[in-house]
Design a protein around this motif. Structure first.
Motif, PDB file in Angstrom:
ATOM      1  N   SER A 165      59.942 -21.214  59.880  1.00 45.06           N
ATOM      2  CA  SER A 165      59.841 -20.979  61.313  1.00 45.06           C
ATOM      3  C   SER A 165      59.465 -19.524  61.513  1.00 45.06           C
ATOM      4  CB  SER A 165      61.177 -21.275  62.004  1.00 45.06           C
ATOM      5  OG  SER A 165      61.086 -21.028  63.391  1.00 45.06           O
ATOM      6  N   GLN A 166      58.345 -19.279  62.165  1.00 45.08           N
ATOM      7  CA  GLN A 166      57.837 -17.926  62.300  1.00 45.08           C
ATOM      8  C   GLN A 166      58.209 -17.335  63.658  1.00 45.08           C
ATOM      9  OE1 GLN A 166      53.872 -17.022  60.842  1.00 45.08           O
ATOM     10  NE2 GLN A 166      53.615 -19.154  60.218  1.00 45.08           N
ATOM     11  N   SER A 167      58.718 -16.122  63.631  1.00 49.61           N
ATOM     12  CA  SER A 167      58.934 -15.387  64.871  1.00 49.61           C
ATOM     13  C   SER A 167      57.685 -14.568  65.178  1.00 49.61           C
ATOM     14  CB  SER A 167      60.149 -14.469  64.733  1.00 49.61           C
ATOM     15  OG  SER A 167      59.921 -13.529  63.703  1.00 49.61           O
ATOM     16  N   LEU A 168      57.575 -14.115  66.399  1.00 47.85           N
ATOM     17  CA  LEU A 168      56.410 -13.353  66.843  1.00 47.85           C
ATOM     18  C   LEU A 168      56.822 -11.954  67.278  1.00 47.85           C
ATOM     19  CD1 LEU A 168      54.652 -16.103  69.010  1.00 47.85           C
ATOM     20  CD2 LEU A 168      54.142 -15.493  66.645  1.00 47.85           C
ATOM     21  N   SER A 169      55.949 -10.994  67.059  1.00 48.26           N
ATOM     22  CA  SER A 169      56.158  -9.620  67.508  1.00 48.26           C
ATOM     23  C   SER A 169      54.863  -9.083  68.087  1.00 48.26           C
ATOM     24  CB  SER A 169      56.605  -8.717  66.350  1.00 48.26           C
ATOM     25  OG  SER A 169      57.871  -9.091  65.874  1.00 48.26           O
ATOM     26  N   ALA A 170      54.997  -8.062  68.912  1.00 42.29           N
ATOM     27  CA  ALA A 170      53.828  -7.379  69.462  1.00 42.29           C
ATOM     28  C   ALA A 170      53.558  -6.137  68.615  1.00 42.29           C
ATOM     29  CB  ALA A 170      54.075  -6.991  70.912  1.00 42.29           C
ATOM     30  N   VAL A 223      57.083 -20.364  49.241  1.00 40.71           N
ATOM     31  CA  VAL A 223      57.408 -20.023  50.626  1.00 40.71           C
ATOM     32  C   VAL A 223      58.847 -19.538  50.736  1.00 40.71           C
ATOM     33  CG1 VAL A 223      57.731 -20.955  52.957  1.00 40.71           C
ATOM     34  CG2 VAL A 223      55.684 -21.539  51.649  1.00 40.71           C
ATOM     35  N   LYS A 224      59.751 -20.158  49.985  1.00 38.98           N
ATOM     36  CA  LYS A 224      61.146 -19.715  49.997  1.00 38.98           C
ATOM     37  C   LYS A 224      61.250 -18.273  49.520  1.00 38.98           C
ATOM     38  CE  LYS A 224      65.729 -20.801  48.160  1.00 38.98           C
ATOM     39  NZ  LYS A 224      66.526 -21.690  47.274  1.00 38.98           N
ATOM     40  N   THR A 225      60.524 -17.957  48.456  1.00 38.58           N
ATOM     41  CA  THR A 225      60.524 -16.585  47.948  1.00 38.58           C
ATOM     42  C   THR A 225      59.937 -15.629  48.970  1.00 38.58           C
ATOM     43  OG1 THR A 225      60.286 -17.391  45.679  1.00 38.58           O
ATOM     44  CG2 THR A 225      59.708 -15.101  46.084  1.00 38.58           C
ATOM     45  N   LEU A 226      58.871 -16.065  49.633  1.00 42.79           N
ATOM     46  CA  LEU A 226      58.239 -15.256  50.667  1.00 42.79           C
ATOM     47  C   LEU A 226      59.214 -14.967  51.795  1.00 42.79           C
ATOM     48  CD1 LEU A 226      55.810 -13.992  52.151  1.00 42.79           C
ATOM     49  CD2 LEU A 226      55.198 -16.291  52.924  1.00 42.79           C
ATOM     50  N   CYS A 227      59.944 -15.973  52.216  1.00 39.69           N
ATOM     51  CA  CYS A 227      60.907 -15.803  53.312  1.00 39.69           C
ATOM     52  C   CYS A 227      62.027 -14.848  52.916  1.00 39.69           C
ATOM     53  CB  CYS A 227      61.495 -17.155  53.719  1.00 39.69           C
ATOM     54  SG  CYS A 227      60.328 -18.265  54.519  1.00 39.69           S
ATOM     55  N   GLU A 228      62.515 -14.988  51.684  1.00 33.55           N
ATOM     56  CA  GLU A 228      63.596 -14.112  51.220  1.00 33.55           C
ATOM     57  C   GLU A 228      63.147 -12.665  51.169  1.00 33.55           C
ATOM     58  OE1 GLU A 228      64.529 -15.871  47.508  1.00 33.55           O
ATOM     59  OE2 GLU A 228      65.867 -17.399  48.356  1.00 33.55           O
ATOM     60  N   GLY A 229      61.863 -12.459  50.917  1.00 32.27           N
ATOM     61  CA  GLY A 229      61.333 -11.094  50.852  1.00 32.27           C
ATOM     62  C   GLY A 229      61.060 -10.496  52.208  1.00 32.27           C
ATOM     63  N   CYS A 230      61.187 -11.303  53.271  1.00 30.03           N
ATOM     64  CA  CYS A 230      60.888 -10.820  54.621  1.00 30.03           C
ATOM     65  C   CYS A 230      62.142 -10.570  55.438  1.00 30.03           C
ATOM     66  CB  CYS A 230      59.995 -11.825  55.351  1.00 30.03           C
ATOM     67  SG  CYS A 230      58.300 -11.843  54.762  1.00 30.03           S
ATOM     68  N   GLN A 231      63.312 -10.600  54.815  1.00 29.53           N
ATOM     69  CA  GLN A 231      64.550 -10.358  55.544  1.00 29.53           C
ATOM     70  C   GLN A 231      64.669  -8.869  55.854  1.00 29.53           C
ATOM     71  OE1 GLN A 231      66.355 -12.986  56.540  1.00 29.53           O
ATOM     72  NE2 GLN A 231      64.881 -14.264  55.466  1.00 29.53           N
ATOM     73  N   HIS A 232      64.887  -8.557  57.137  1.00 28.23           N
ATOM     74  CA  HIS A 232      65.025  -7.171  57.579  1.00 28.23           C
ATOM     75  C   HIS A 232      66.232  -7.048  58.486  1.00 28.23           C
ATOM     76  CE1 HIS A 232      61.118  -5.297  56.272  1.00 28.23           C
ATOM     77  NE2 HIS A 232      60.839  -6.568  56.095  1.00 28.23           N
ATOM     78  N   THR A 233      66.707  -5.837  58.652  1.00 25.70           N
ATOM     79  CA  THR A 233      67.838  -5.587  59.545  1.00 25.70           C
ATOM     80  C   THR A 233      67.479  -4.560  60.601  1.00 25.70           C
ATOM     81  OG1 THR A 233      68.662  -3.888  58.003  1.00 25.70           O
ATOM     82  CG2 THR A 233      69.527  -6.132  57.744  1.00 25.70           C
ATOM     83  N   ASP A 234      66.209  -4.549  61.028  1.00 29.07           N
ATOM     84  CA  ASP A 234      65.768  -3.542  61.994  1.00 29.07           C
ATOM     85  C   ASP A 234      65.792  -4.050  63.428  1.00 29.07           C
ATOM     86  OD1 ASP A 234      63.702  -5.344  61.900  1.00 29.07           O
ATOM     87  OD2 ASP A 234      62.227  -3.967  61.065  1.00 29.07           O
ATOM     88  N   GLY A 235      66.395  -5.197  63.654  1.00 25.86           N
ATOM     89  CA  GLY A 235      66.485  -5.714  65.015  1.00 25.86           C
ATOM     90  C   GLY A 235      65.332  -6.592  65.431  1.00 25.86           C
ATOM     91  N   LEU A 236      64.281  -6.637  64.603  1.00 27.02           N
ATOM     92  CA  LEU A 236      63.142  -7.485  64.905  1.00 27.02           C
ATOM     93  C   LEU A 236      63.324  -8.859  64.275  1.00 27.02           C
ATOM     94  CD1 LEU A 236      60.199  -4.993  64.304  1.00 27.02           C
ATOM     95  CD2 LEU A 236      60.892  -5.957  66.500  1.00 27.02           C
ATOM     96  N   PRO A 237      62.770  -9.892  64.882  1.00 26.18           N
ATOM     97  CA  PRO A 237      62.902 -11.231  64.307  1.00 26.18           C
ATOM     98  C   PRO A 237      62.105 -11.326  63.006  1.00 26.18           C
ATOM     99  CG  PRO A 237      61.385 -11.245  66.159  1.00 26.18           C
ATOM    100  CD  PRO A 237      62.006  -9.880  66.135  1.00 26.18           C
ATOM    101  N   HIS A 238      62.402 -12.346  62.227  1.00 23.29           N
ATOM    102  CA  HIS A 238      61.754 -12.483  60.929  1.00 23.29           C
ATOM    103  C   HIS A 238      61.565 -13.963  60.612  1.00 23.29           C
ATOM    104  CE1 HIS A 238      65.767 -13.576  59.630  1.00 23.29           C
ATOM    105  NE2 HIS A 238      66.214 -12.432  60.093  1.00 23.29           N
ATOM    106  N   LEU A 239      60.948 -14.214  59.461  1.00 23.50           N
ATOM    107  CA  LEU A 239      60.806 -15.587  59.012  1.00 23.50           C
ATOM    108  C   LEU A 239      62.182 -16.204  58.836  1.00 23.50           C
ATOM    109  CD1 LEU A 239      58.099 -15.177  56.233  1.00 23.50           C
ATOM    110  CD2 LEU A 239      57.806 -16.353  58.395  1.00 23.50           C
ATOM    111  N   ALA A 240      62.312 -17.452  59.275  1.00 21.58           N
ATOM    112  CA  ALA A 240      63.611 -18.128  59.148  1.00 21.58           C
ATOM    113  C   ALA A 240      63.514 -19.198  58.087  1.00 21.58           C
ATOM    114  CB  ALA A 240      64.036 -18.724  60.468  1.00 21.58           C
TER     115      ALA A 240
END
Length: 325
Positions: free
Chosen positions: A173-178, A308-325
């Protein structure tokens, strides 16, 4: 090989393969080429099938050859029947990727091809070196027909209302950002307000045969609910072109957060959480019943899920922006 009776007459199993090819290709010539037969031989098969089914099956119209209603019904049945034969006569030995040969054709959206394409190619190159991977751009309008016709083995992108004879598995599930340029002349705040978002011009991204991408559609729908419409400054036919344009202009663009972060690593751009909620934007893997039980294709689909699972795990961030779920 002699099969069961049809209309009181014994038929050859090979006729079922001719029937499947004729109904899929809607052309005697293409069906013959697909099965390595002569055109007269396929014409003779069609005549026999018409006699056995008591139906013309294929009729000529102003748009070319079309299936009769009976043929539409048979198309579903014959594919199911042939899948049983494939199961019966399939190789009982455990699948070995190193022994796999042939071509796997996968269609992906541009953004997924950028991230997943190299990873999938590298994995198959290591584990199935005799396998050829063909990656092409996802054509959403023709995705299901290409899968049904055997011109495509796997589709990876946005898919809804999956028809019968198709299988689907949500990958992420992809989140969107500007995004905006770091030196944007008017935006300095970390938080992007709705008023600011609407005042700026936007780069809109398209998809094949669509004026805007599915991600853009979700943004447009969210704004429409508020009676708002963005001002368009540029349109591009690939989302991959948007970040460089944003980096060198005063425009904004909305895109999957993970792709925005990837672009931020090489371009002077800043990410912002959207100032409004959007509908879930899922990336789905779709395939046809024709390949559902085949060991090679099952393995490839499993590899895609792992990557894809590996890709998602590599996209986890804690900067307040949404990420791959």
């Amino acid at each position: 090989m002699i099969g069961p009776k049809m209309g009181g007459e014994r038929i050859e199993i090979g006729l079922l393969y001719c029937l499947e090819a004729l109904l899929s290709e809607r052309s005697v010539t293409r069906a013959a080429n697909r099965l390595g037969m002569s055109q007269p031989g396929m014409s003779n098969a069609l005549n026999r099938l018409r006699h056995l089914t008591r139906d013309p099956l294929l009729v000529r119209t102003g748009k070319g050859m079309e299936l009769t209603p009976r043929a539409v019904e048979l198309a579903v049945l014959v594919k199911s029947g042939l899948s049983v034969f494939d199961d019966i006569f399939s190789d009982p030995r455990p699948f070995e990727p190193a022994r796999a040969e042939g071509v796997i054709t996968v269609a992906m959206s541009d953004s997924m091809a950028l991230e997943l394409g190299p990873r999938l190619t590298a994995r198959l190159d290591r584990e199935a070196p005799a396998l050829c991977l063909h990656i092409q751009r996802l054509d959403q309008a023709n995705l299901f027909s290409l899968l049904a016709e055997g011109k495509l083995d796997l589709g990876i992108g946005y898919a809804t209302s999956v028809p019968e004879q198709m299988y689907a598995s949500d990958l992420l599930s992809q989140s969107l950002s500007a995004i905006r340029a770091n030196d944007h002349p008017r935006i300095r705040d970390r938080r992007l307000s709705l008023d600011t978002f609407m005042r700026e011009r936007h780069v809109l991204t398209a998809a094949p045969r669509h004026s805007i991408s599915w991600a853009e559609s979700s943004v447009a729908d969210a704004l429409k609910a508020r009676n708002l419409v963005r001002t368009v400054g540029a349109r591009v036919n690939s989302i991959l072109l948007a970040p460089p344009i944003v980096a060198s202009s005063g425009m904004l663009c909305t895109m999957p957060t993970w792709l925005a972060r990837r672009s931020q690593a090489v371009l002077p751009i800043t990410l912002h959480a959207l100032p409004f909620e959007t509908a879930a934007f899922k990336t789905t893997m779709v395939w046809h019943e024709r390949t559902h039980r085949q060991a090679l294709h099952q393995w490839v689909r499993g590899v895609v899920r792992e990557l894809v699972k590996t890709l998602c795990e590599g996209c986890q961030h804690t900067d307040g922006l949404p990420h791959l779920a």
